[in-house]
Motif scaffolding. Structure first.
Motif, PDB file in Angstrom:
ATOM      1  N   PHE A 353       0.858  -1.186   0.000  1.00  0.00           N
ATOM      2  CA  PHE A 353       0.000   0.000   0.000  1.00  0.00           C
ATOM      3  C   PHE A 353       0.894   1.235   0.000  1.00  0.00           C
ATOM      4  N   TRP A 354       0.817   2.014  -1.070  1.00  0.00           N
ATOM      5  CA  TRP A 354       1.521   3.288  -1.138  1.00  0.00           C
ATOM      6  C   TRP A 354       0.554   4.346  -0.633  1.00  0.00           C
ATOM      7  N   THR A 355       0.851   4.934   0.535  1.00  0.00           N
ATOM      8  CA  THR A 355      -0.128   5.731   1.261  1.00  0.00           C
ATOM      9  C   THR A 355       0.439   7.070   1.723  1.00  0.00           C
ATOM     10  N   HIS A 356      -0.462   8.013   1.971  1.00  0.00           N
ATOM     11  CA  HIS A 356      -0.108   9.304   2.569  1.00  0.00           C
ATOM     12  C   HIS A 356      -0.005   9.196   4.086  1.00  0.00           C
ATOM     13  N   ASN A 357      -0.341   8.033   4.618  1.00  0.00           N
ATOM     14  CA  ASN A 357      -0.258   7.769   6.063  1.00  0.00           C
ATOM     15  C   ASN A 357      -1.207   8.586   6.921  1.00  0.00           C
ATOM     16  N   GLY A 358      -2.393   8.897   6.386  1.00  0.00           N
ATOM     17  CA  GLY A 358      -3.461   9.316   7.278  1.00  0.00           C
ATOM     18  C   GLY A 358      -3.709   8.183   8.266  1.00  0.00           C
ATOM     19  N   TRP A 359      -4.235   8.508   9.459  1.00  0.00           N
ATOM     20  CA  TRP A 359      -4.336   7.476  10.494  1.00  0.00           C
ATOM     21  C   TRP A 359      -5.273   6.343  10.098  1.00  0.00           C
ATOM     22  N   ASN A 360      -6.403   6.654   9.471  1.00  0.00           N
ATOM     23  CA  ASN A 360      -7.326   5.590   9.073  1.00  0.00           C
ATOM     24  C   ASN A 360      -6.648   4.626   8.109  1.00  0.00           C
ATOM     25  N   SER A 361      -5.963   5.170   7.105  1.00  0.00           N
ATOM     26  CA  SER A 361      -5.277   4.325   6.119  1.00  0.00           C
ATOM     27  C   SER A 361      -4.179   3.502   6.781  1.00  0.00           C
ATOM     28  N   THR A 362      -3.429   4.136   7.682  1.00  0.00           N
ATOM     29  CA  THR A 362      -2.346   3.423   8.367  1.00  0.00           C
ATOM     30  C   THR A 362      -2.898   2.264   9.195  1.00  0.00           C
ATOM     31  N   MET A 363      -3.967   2.514   9.951  1.00  0.00           N
ATOM     32  CA  MET A 363      -4.571   1.465  10.766  1.00  0.00           C
ATOM     33  C   MET A 363      -5.133   0.335   9.908  1.00  0.00           C
ATOM     34  N   GLU A 364      -5.799   0.704   8.818  1.00  0.00           N
ATOM     35  CA  GLU A 364      -6.387  -0.315   7.942  1.00  0.00           C
ATOM     36  C   GLU A 364      -5.305  -1.205   7.343  1.00  0.00           C
ATOM     37  N   SER A 365      -4.161  -0.611   7.007  1.00  0.00           N
ATOM     38  CA  SER A 365      -3.056  -1.388   6.441  1.00  0.00           C
ATOM     39  C   SER A 365      -2.431  -2.299   7.494  1.00  0.00           C
ATOM     40  N   VAL A 366      -2.208  -1.759   8.698  1.00  0.00           N
ATOM     41  CA  VAL A 366      -1.672  -2.563   9.807  1.00  0.00           C
ATOM     42  C   VAL A 366      -2.584  -3.754  10.078  1.00  0.00           C
TER      43      VAL A 366
END
Length: 455
Positions: A353-366
């Motif tokens: 996942f290439w992401t901007h690391n917003g918290w929702n995206s980060t948590m969903e990826s984790v």
């Protein structure tokens, strides 16, 4: 007719009623509505107060009551790219409409009495309103605990001269906040830096004065930050995340999701696809967009890329792409305007996942065990990216500009790093365990429910 109405809403009888007030941005509305679903499933009746700016679709949540208020934003204010200026205006113009609405709800004897208010931390004016109306107020902070600890340290960072950030010191470590460097501190470009400090200080101060604090995180992921916060904040703290894993919920996306993402993923090999999405607010310039495009193409790996209208400054959508770019990929790339991200990240074809690391995206990826390429843009995303790459070690960070060769190399490294993938899967298991009976988030949720019931 009255009997019919009672038959349609039997669950509301005898329920405790909560009023929730989200900040009107996608990354804040999502977790607030997820929290609403969690609390509703545990016996609470839910009323959502929302602005007319960026409002959620009530038809996606028929079991909630939605009450709109006027935010008073002009078209110019609502489209202001300076996020801090927009937040400052919202916190001024919403005070009276919000107070009038909440007072009216409290006075309505035909509904259940309101037990408490749950408001977004970046709506600090709600504390004074709740106090005037003698209503307990719990805060939801939709970002991570680690970044909030940094926000709480703003006075120290200012005193030590770490902020405002100077280019000559970007790589220096911040001794007070390891493992952060100066360039990882959560700031945002604004025409008025003093307004940024005011927004942050108000958020921290009014959160500390609340009746409790809810986190979309779990104990094992952010234990050092939670320990630091508990020492400094004399209020009950409830890490009950990951919210989205409590149970499947209906979409709260403000943008229409393109389901072709899933049908395209169904045709790809396991762990082969790079999913690329930079969230609902971030913007990049045309040069950066083209470097990303060529980096993806040259990686020779399949990719699903979310290019939101407005992502590229000065363009509506894909106009900057060279003629024939997509055709030359021969189906290896799929570009959509928006994707059902939770479905995408749990799809077996997605390997990174290439992401901007917003918290929702980060948590969903984790939570799905998907390693990340980190490209933070502003505020808490910078802290999240540092933790992903250097603390949890489930990602690599793209730094010092975007260049197609560096992008291709980062993709190759991430897709082939078995140890990193193994760590990502361990975090996925820890997230799942936290929600099971006896797990840290399960227990924290039980404490939250008991606590609200004492009001």
């Amino acid at each position: 007719m009255e009997n019919e109405r009672d038959a349609e809403t039997p669950k509301r009888n005898g329920r405790r009623r909560l009023v929730l007030f989200p900040l009107p941005f996608q990354g804040h509305i999502n977790p607030m509505l997820q929290l609403a679903n969690i609390l509703h499933s545990n016996g609470f009746s839910i009323t959502i107060i929302h602005t007319t700016f960026n409002f959620p679709n009530p038809s996606n949540h028929p079991h909630f009551t939605f009450v709109p208020i006027s935010d008073g934003l002009s078209e110019t204010e609502a489209s202001n790219p300076d996020l801090i200026a927009l937040l400052s205006v919202l916190n001024l113009k919403c005070v009276k409409p919000f107070e009038d609405c909440l007072a009216k709800l409290l006075a309505d004897v035909s509904e259940e009495p309101i037990t408490c208010l749950i408001s977004d931390a970046i709506l600090p004016f709600t504390r004074a309103v709740a106090e005037r109306l003698k209503l307990p107020r719990i805060v939801l902070r939709t970002g991570g605990v680690s970044s909030f600890v940094v926000f709480a340290a703003y006075p120290i960072l200012l005193e030590k001269g770490h902020i405002p950030i100077r280019d000559s010191r970007l790589e220096e470590l911040v001794p007070e906040l390891p493992p952060l460097r100066i360039k990882d501190l959560p700031v945002i470009k604004t025409s008025n830096p003093e307004a940024l400090y005011e927004v942050v200080n108000s958020m921290v101060k009014e959160t500390k004065a609340s009746s409790g604090l809810i986190w979309n995180s779990f104990e094992e992921l952010e234990q050092p930050a939670l320990n630091a916060l508990r020492q400094d904040f004399p209020i009950p703290i409830f890490p009950i995340g990951p919210f989205h894993k409590h149970f499947p919920t209906s979409s709260s996306s403000l943008i229409k999701e393109d389901q072709s993402s899933i049908s395209w993923l169904n045709m790809q090999e396991p762990n082969s696809v790079i999913y690329v999405s930079f969230g609902s607010i971030a913007a990049i310039d045309k040069t950066e967009f083209l470097e990303i495009a060529w980096g993806l193409a040259n990686s020779k790996r399949p990719f699903l890329w979310v290019v939101r209208p407005g992502l590229i400054r000065g363009s509506y959508w894909l106009e900057p792409l060279p003629n024939g770019f997509l055709e030359n990929l021969e189906g290896r790339g799929h570009i959509v305007q928006w994707a059902p991200q939770q479905e995408v990240l749990c799809h077996p074809a997605v390997g990174a996942f290439w992401t901007h690391n917003g918290w929702n995206s980060t948590m969903e990826s984790v939570c799905e065990g998907v390693p990340m390429i980190c490209m933070p843009c502003f505020t808490d995303q910078l802290v999240n990216a540092r933790y992903v790459s250097n603390v949890w070690r489930v990602g690599v960070q793209l730094e010092n500009g975007l260049e197609r060769g560096k992008i291709e190399k980062a993709i190759g490294r991430l897709m082939e790093d078995k140890e990193m993938r193994g760590r990502a899967l361990q975090w996925k298991e820890k997230a799942n365990l936290s929600l099971r009976q006896g797990g840290s988030s399960y227990q924290s949720l039980q404490c939250l429910i008991s606590y609200i019931s004492t009001f």
